[in-house]
Write a protein that holds these residues in place. Structure first.
Motif, PDB file in Angstrom:
ATOM      1  N   SER A 188       5.819   0.794  -2.401  1.00 20.79           N
ATOM      2  CA  SER A 188       6.145   0.169  -3.691  1.00 20.79           C
ATOM      3  C   SER A 188       6.157  -1.380  -3.466  1.00 20.79           C
ATOM      4  N   ARG A 208       3.798  -4.151  -5.126  1.00 23.93           N
ATOM      5  CA  ARG A 208       2.663  -3.507  -6.239  1.00 23.93           C
ATOM      6  C   ARG A 208       3.630  -3.722  -7.559  1.00 23.93           C
ATOM      7  N   ALA A 209       3.007  -3.696  -8.599  1.00 21.90           N
ATOM      8  CA  ALA A 209       3.506  -4.129  -9.843  1.00 21.90           C
ATOM      9  C   ALA A 209       4.342  -2.827 -10.415  1.00 21.90           C
ATOM     10  N   GLU A 215       2.829   0.018 -12.437  1.00 22.69           N
ATOM     11  CA  GLU A 215       1.880   0.743 -11.477  1.00 22.69           C
ATOM     12  C   GLU A 215       2.595   1.765 -10.780  1.00 22.69           C
ATOM     13  N   ASP A 258       4.076   4.549 -12.771  1.00 20.92           N
ATOM     14  CA  ASP A 258       3.092   5.366 -13.500  1.00 20.92           C
ATOM     15  C   ASP A 258       2.517   6.364 -12.321  1.00 20.92           C
ATOM     16  N   ARG A 259       2.556   5.900 -11.342  1.00 20.37           N
ATOM     17  CA  ARG A 259       1.936   6.823 -10.043  1.00 20.37           C
ATOM     18  C   ARG A 259       2.991   7.797  -9.772  1.00 20.37           C
TER      19      ARG A 259
END
Length: 465
Positions: free
Chosen positions: A311, A314-315, A318, A321-322
């Motif tokens: 993580s 990363r945004a 994103e 959501d994943r």
């Protein structure tokens, strides 16, 4: 990302209620427009109640038509078998009553239907029957006092009107009909009495009057019986009130049943996100399954390995959501093996097998689910660790009267969590305790006398090949 609740010294993790698991958008405060829409929305089942009212009105019209038909047969039979020649206007009146009822029935539920029509038709019926007592001659010769119509027949001809109004499931219509009947009955009575030159009533009897006095008053053509009219209309209005109350209670029961059904469907839909539909239905149909109890079960704890590193950089959108997509797939895997997701733990989850849903082999189901989770993780590009433990588990709903959650706790739960964490030290994806080992088949790797963090005694652990 381990939650703080799983730090050393805690026997078991904390648990979220179903409302906590809903997406954030489902928990945001309502906007002003949404609040207005919510307040305007009809209560559950109101549309079904309106449909029931319309069906009831149609049924009342059918009963009304049958009653009019019976009157046709009665009058016609009297004419045919006794030689009594009825006034032909009675057939006209009965025909008009039938036509009005059929016309109203054809409009119910259409765009031409109006709220006042049902009140109007019951008012017309009440007036028609009452005015028959006031103006329809008892004898064609015209020399029989009309007041005898109230003594020879009676107000019981009006009771069916109130009874039929109850079919509409409208307490207002029942009370309206009762009031119309009482008002019409007294109006007809006063019209007849106003045309009499002399009247007698019970008050004309002197105290201690004997047989001759009673017969003389009661059988006199001038006897009007004011007290009898009071009793008749009093009992009719009491009966009307009781019937209206019965309709109110029936509507409340109907609404309560609709609300209960809606709640059941909502709970089933919510549970359906985490357990199979059949399992969700069983939980709803058997509330005892959520009652506090101790039973044998298997516990599965899963966590994503290296999620903190994944993580980083990363945004957040994103990452979430994943993660949501992966955990949704994991929940499906667990559901397919009759497991219940007890808790989502940030980047992992905990599931139980054997509670609250019975299972003949909870260990077997948990191991099968573990293999499915490994496949799910590989497809998603994640590495996971799983801890499996079996034994006695305390389970049940906990919380306040307004907010509850189903939870599991005990040594078995704690051991599964520690086995998952110990997998990082041993470099193994799936670790299980001795109670699980006998259900895993061949290919297990044994690690003797392992010290699990937070547990007093060393235990043998097994890695799934």
């Amino acid at each position: 990302m381990k939650p703080a609740e799983w730090d050393d010294g805690c026997a078991c993790p904390s648990y979220m209620s179903l409302s906590d698991r809903l997406p954030p958008k489902d928990r945001l405060p309502l906007t002003a427009s949404e609040t207005q829409q919510t307040t305007k929305a009809p209560a559950p089942g109101e549309d079904r109640l309106e449909q029931a009212e319309r069906r009831g009105l149609r049924l009342a019209i059918i009963c009304r038509t049958i009653a009019v038909g019976a009157a046709f047969l009665w009058v016609g039979g009297t004419w045919a078998f006794t030689g009594f020649y009825p006034n032909p206007w009675i057939f006209v009146g009965l025909g008009a009553f039938t036509a009005i009822g059929i016309g109203h029935a054809s409009l119910i539920g259409t765009r031409f239907d109006r709220w006042w029509m049902k009140y109007a038709i019951y008012l017309v019926d009440a007036i028609g029957i009452c005015m028959t007592f006031a103006f329809f001659p008892i004898s064609r010769s015209g020399d029989v006092p009309q007041i005898l119509a109230f003594r020879a027949y009676g107000i019981y001809y009006l009771f069916p009107l109130v009874a039929m109004a109850t079919l509409s499931l409208s307490p207002r219509l029942v009370l309206w009909t009762g009031a119309a009947v009482v008002a019409g009955w007294w109006t007809a009575f006063l019209i007849v009495v106003s045309g009499m030159e002399r009247t007698l009533s019970w008050g004309d009897l002197t105290p201690g009057a004997g047989y001759d006095a009673y017969v003389g008053v009661f059988l006199s053509p001038d006897f009007i019986g004011n007290g009898n009219r009071v009793e008749e209309t009093g009992f009719l209005f009491i009966a009307t009130g009781i019937l209206a109350l019965a309709v109110v209670r029936a509507r409340r029961v109907f609404r309560a049943q609709v609300r209960a059904q809606a709640e059941r469907e909502q709970v089933a839909a919510t549970l359906g996100r985490y357990v199979p539909e059949a399992v969700a239905r069983r939980l709803i149909d058997d509330p005892a399954a959520l009652a506090p109890q101790e039973r044998h079960a298997a516990i599965l704890v899963m966590d994503i390995a290296g999620f903190t590193a994944y993580s980083a950089g990363r945004a957040p959108g994103e990452v979430i959501d994943r993660l949501n997509g992966f955990l949704a797939g994991c929940a499906e895997v667990i559901s397919r093996h009759d497991g219940v997701v007890i808790q989502f733990t940030g980047d992992g989850l905990m599931a139980s097998f054997g509670t609250p849903i019975d299972s003949d082999a909870p260990e077997r189901d948990a191991i099968a689910a573990s293999r499915g989770l490994l496949d799910e993780a590989e497809a998603a590009g994640f590495s996971i660790r799983i801890g499996l433990a079996a034994g006695m588990v305390a389970s049940g709903s906990i919380g306040s009267s307004s907010r509850q959650a189903f939870t599991v706790y005990g040594d078995t739960v704690n051991r599964a969590a520690r086995l998952e964490a110990h997998g990082k030290m041993l470099g193994k994806a799936v670790l299980m305790d001795t109670a699980m080992m006998g259900h895993a088949g061949e290919g297990l790797e044994r690690f003797d006398r392992q010290e699990l963090k937070g547990l007093a005694d060393r235990v043998d652990v097994y890695a799934l090949g």
